[in-house]
Design a protein around this motif. Sequence first.
Motif: not given
Length: 416
Positions: A40-45, A299-305, A311-313
């Motif tokens: 839960s610490y650094g997930n995609g947001g 790319r299956k990459i997510v970006y969340a402000r 946050r990039v995951a």
Amino acid sequence: MEILILGAGVIGLSSAYYLRRAGHHVTVVDRNAAVAHETSYGNGGQLSYSYVAPLAGPGVLSKLPGWLCRGDSPVRFRPSASLDQWRWCAEFVRACTQAQSDRTTRQLLALSFLSRTLMHQMVRDEPSLDFNYVRSGKLVLHRDAHAFDAATALLEFQRTLGCEQQAFDANACVKLEPSLEHLRDRLAGGIYTESEDTADCYRFCRSLEALLVERGVQFRLRTNIDALHRTADGRVVAQSGGKPLAADCIVLAAGAASPRLLKPLGIRAPIYPLKGYSLTIPTRATSIAPRLSVTDFSRKIVYARLGDRLRVAGMADLTGYSLTPDPRRLATLRKETAEMFPHAGDHSAAVEWTGLRPTTPRGTPILGPTPYPNLWLNVGHGALGFTLATGSAQLLADWIDGRDGQIDRGTFALHG
């Protein structure tokens, strides 16, 4: 009842919230010194309620050979001598049918929509919660025209499932999210979903912990669960440091560690970890960073402000239980982020993270009772833990108290 929750991640803490609200005395146990210090610490947001289709789908098997041959692929597999790994893979392959994928998607959407309702209610009811929560909306970007056309063709079907989405061409995508201006000529289009949210899972957990402490929930951190033991009367007791922990009821929410604890009890939970990676980039007032939740489809990459951070995951490594990060995977995230949002913030100050997503072959979590009357499960949420946390916790609390839930009880029950 005295309820013992094993695991202080987003699933365990959400379970504690709804069980305490139902009037139970709750104790949360975790091996770490603080809550939410693992998955839960650094997930995609992203609270991505409309995008819950499982990894196991009819088109995945044909893509796997290409993915497995590339170092920067979204999915990577490293075979081992682990019987659990191979059994999980075999069940995953069997789940890659259209019928199973459609069934799983419908099940997960029902749970995610319930979670969305409950999250919105929690935000209204608990003003002390502070976790960078924004109803941001989500834009899934397509670079390939054929993939975009296929996604557009699915919009009507998605509406029948309760998902309200719109297809935008490249110009409309840039108008909606100006930070994509430099990619205008490389985009085929995007699918926009207004109902999606973004939030910091770690801050949610810390904020929820403070709320729970105020309401009498006990926390036993730095407490490792050595084993779960069967008692002579057919119940289960959790043991730590050679001593039993008193409880009328035990809820297991220990993520990827859950199968190890269940195995001596003769319970097989079909869960295996998929290692994921993230970067957290500090932004500045002059940064050109996305305000929307953005997913790069290919790319299956997510970006969340998340407030003043991006946050990039991404990535899914089926490589065992090691938390040691692969520098090549993190380098791929850095490279993709630099190309996608070059002026989003101070890339050199990005904080790296890796975690284990506890995933079932079909992609559905396991909720509900076990063959032991006092042992309950809330495990196996994969990459959707934050998205599904509130709904899963409420369903479990209803089930423990014998109340009718809003989703059929057998949908996510342990089988076999």
